[in-house]
Structure formats: structure tokens, C-alpha cells
Design an enzyme around this catalytic site. Structure first.
Site, mmCIF file in Angstrom:
data_model
loop_
_atom_site.group_PDB
_atom_site.id
_atom_site.type_symbol
_atom_site.label_atom_id
_atom_site.label_comp_id
_atom_site.label_asym_id
_atom_site.label_seq_id
_atom_site.Cartn_x
_atom_site.Cartn_y
_atom_site.Cartn_z
ATOM 1 N N GLY A 70 39.745 40.056 41.870
ATOM 2 C CA GLY A 70 40.724 39.626 40.710
ATOM 3 C C GLY A 70 40.339 40.511 39.543
ATOM 4 N N GLY A 118 38.484 38.894 45.582
ATOM 5 C CA GLY A 118 39.826 38.446 45.925
ATOM 6 C C GLY A 118 40.515 39.041 47.112
ATOM 7 C CD GLU A 141 32.468 36.820 44.308
ATOM 8 O OE1 GLU A 141 33.697 37.203 44.501
ATOM 9 O OE2 GLU A 141 31.546 36.829 45.098
ATOM 10 C CG ASP A 149 36.400 33.082 43.898
ATOM 11 O OD1 ASP A 149 36.084 34.025 44.673
ATOM 12 O OD2 ASP A 149 37.096 33.132 42.789
#
Length: 354
Positions: A70, A118, A141, A149
Site C-alpha cells: 500500500g 499489499g 510491517e 495484514d
């Protein structure tokens, strides 16, 4: 859609019987924006309902990366501004991840080059995941004060042994062989042959099954190299079998060899809060019965990240000031209180609709 949408951040077209989606931000390593997520989701919806489309393939423009994740700078700015962009981004991204995982037609991801965050969500939830000699895959992350995520807490616990725990906590990047070993990819195909993959898909008869594609793609593949994660599996399983970060670090301190030492050193640079929360989410994901359950839990944690100082500090150090020297708060794993971790585990309202 034969000619498709050929401009903008996502290029969508049909080649023969193949629906093709190409991420088109090569200078940003095809990092995802909210409009890109919406364009991909809409294209998948259209292709699913088009009887002329036998399969869908997604790739990234440029030679450096499939998708670096992202657009964290935009998420950082959204959190600073207090608007709802970050929350909307995560909700729609996670819905897209679930859409890919349950896609009714063969879905092929070409994970050439950098595939992170992502980008893993766009590829590893798919049915046919292709890596190349240039693939560098990671869930990085914890190094930016965030958490794995995109359904990673569903994917990583299903890797062999504790390989997924190692990936989720260290955030280190891996190559094609390790991605296949971890169950995040299926086949290695040399990057010069990716054009042949799309040619094969474009001529696929309507109504072809995923098993038909398996046979075709296998014919273009090559054996991966030896997996470093497989080579170090016994050590990884010994050290990462524990349910607290403190125990993992202590176990690593008792292990011999460069791999264990480097792993422990890397963990010492990650956000202590992120490490504890990531481990908690990975263990919860191991007990979960569905991807949807994991995505809902991750979304709740992500929304709480908007009030987490490590999230802002990690992005500052990585992409704003680029000094690569984040000052975590608290600065040690031992100083992270249980109540701090619990705060991230509140059920999300409204629930994630899938």
C-alpha cells in the site's frame, strides 16, 4: 473490453480469453492507492461475469516489482489529517483480498520482482502464484511500526512449521524458493517467459479449470533453488514455537550459527509493540477457521494503529525522513504492557463486510 482501459494506475484489457490486469505505477513499485484497489475489484467483477473470459492474470508494470504494498505515505498523511482515507483503504483492500481468495475463475498472479505487503495480498490469495528469479517477497510491517495484514495472519500460520512466524516477525524478504516453501507461491518461471504465460492464457478454452492451468503452467516452470527457510527449518521451529516474543528471543540467543544471530539482530530493530501484536495475531490466525475471520481481526488492529505512535515513527523513518533510525515507544519488548496489546484486539465496528 478487448482494448480495455490503457491509461491510469491500472491497465485493464482482454487478450483472447484472458482478462489482464496490470498495475501501472512502476516508479512507485506499483504501490497500491485506493483508486487502484477499486479498479482491480471492478475488473474482477466484470471478468467473473464475462463468459468469454477463461482466466484472469495480474502483473506489475516495470522490471523492479509486482507491487510493493500500500501507499504508506498516503496512509500516514491520512492518519495525521484525521480523515477516513486510511480506514476506507483498509476496508476495501481487505474485501479485495477476500474476493481474490474466493474468485470463481482461475486467477494467475505474476509475482515478478518486489512483492510486499499489499502485493502479497494481491497474489498469495490467488489460485496460481508464479514467482521468478527476481522475486523478493516480504511482509515487512514490524519494521514500520505496523502489523502483517492483508490476510497474512491466515496465510502465514499455514506455512510449514514456524516459517510463517519467522516471516511475520522479522519482515525479512525471501526469494522464489522460500516463497514456494512457505506456501505463498506455487511455481517458479523465468522472467523472460512471463510473456509466454500470458500467451498461453490468452488461448485458453472457455470453461477451463484450474487443474487445466496447473498442467500448462507446470510445462513453463523450472525447479526452484534450495530454500534457505527449509535449510534452517529445525532452528526456526525450535526458536519460534513459543507464544511470547521474550521466549523467542531467549531461544534465539541459545542457538548457534549466523542465521539465528542475524534473525535475533533483525528482531531487535523492529517495533516491540508490533512484534508482540503480530505474534498475538499470528497465533489467533492459526486457530481461526476462515480468512474472513482473520481479515476482520486485522482490520480492528489496523484502525487502532491510527493512534499508535510507532506507526507514525516507523513511516517517518522509512519514507518521510528516510533516516532508517526509528525511535520506538516503548523501546523494549519487556516494556510493552499486556493492556497495550489488548487495545488493538477490540472488535471492529462496523464489522468488515465481505
Amino acid at each position: 473490453m478487448q482494448d480495455g482501459e490503457r491509461s491510469g494506475e491500472v491497465i485493464i484489457e482482454r487478450r483472447g480469453t484472458a482478462g489482464v490486469i496490470r498495475l501501472n505505477r512502476p516508479r512507485a513499485l506499483n504501490s497500491l492507492t485506493l483508486p487502484m484497489i477499486r479498479a482491480i475489484a471492478e475488473a474482477l467483477h466484470v471478468f467473473a461475469g464475462d463468459p468469454e473470459v477463461a482466466s484472469v492474470v495480474i502483473s506489475g508494470e516495470g522490471e523492479r516489482g509486482f507491487c510493493a504494498g500500500g501507499d504508506i505515505r498516503a496512509l500516514h498523511e491520512s492518519a495525521r489529517a484525521g480523515d477516513d482515507l486510511a480506514a476506507t483503504f483498509w476496508r476495501e483492500e481487505f474485501r479485495l483480498n477476500h474476493q481474490i481468495a474466493s474468485y470463481p475463475k482461475p486467477y494467475v498472479a505474476l509475482m515478478d520482482g518486489i512483492t510486499m505487503g499489499g502485493g502479497v495480498g494481491l497474489s498469495s490469495h490467488g489460485r496460481h502464484r508464479i514467482v521468478t528469479e527476481r522475486t523478493r517477497l516480504a511482509m515487512p510491517e514490524t519494521g514500520i511500526g505496523y502489523i502483517p495484514d492483508i490476510g497474512a495472519t491466515w496465510l502465514l500460520p499455514r506455512a510449514p512449521g514456524e516459517a510463517g512466524t519467522w516471516l511475520g516477525l522479522t519482515g525479512l524478504d525471501i526469494g522464489a524458493a522460500d516463497a514456494i516453501h512457505a506456501g505463498l507461491a506455487d511455481l517458479q518461471i523465468a522472467s523472460p517467459r512471463l510473456g509466454a504465460v500470458i500467451d498461453v492464457l490468452s488461448g485458453l478454452p472457455r470453461g477451463s479449470s484450474s487443474s487445466d492451468l496447473d498442467t500448462l503452467l507446470q510445462g513453463l516452470s523450472e525447479p526452484p533453488a534450495e530454500s534457505r527457510l527449509r535449510q534452517n527449518a529445525a532452528m526456526i521451529d525450535r526458536a519460534f514455537r513459543f507464544d511470547t516474543v521474550e521466549e523467542i528471543l531467549a531461544a534465539l540467543a541459545g542457538e548457534e550459527g549466523d542465521f539465528a544471530a542475524e534473525t535475533r539482530r533483525v528482531l531487535s530493530t523492529r517495533s516491540p509493540t508490533s512484534l508482540k501484536l503480530a505474534l498475538r495475531l499470528l497465533r489467533a490466525g492459526r486457530r481461526s477457521g476462515s480468512l474472513a475471520e482473520c481479515l476482520g481481526r486485522e482490520l480492528g488492529a489496523c484502525l487502532q494503529m491510527l493512534d499508535n505512535p510507532d506507526f507514525f515513527e516507523g513511516i517517518r523513518a522509512a519514507v518521510i525522513d528516510k533516516d532508517r533510525n526509528p525511535k520506538w515507544s516503548p523501546a523494549s519488548v519487556e516494556a510493552v504492557e499486556a493492556a497495550t496489546v489488548e487495545r488493538f484486539l477490540k472488535p471492529v465496528e462496523p464489522p468488515l463486510s465481505l
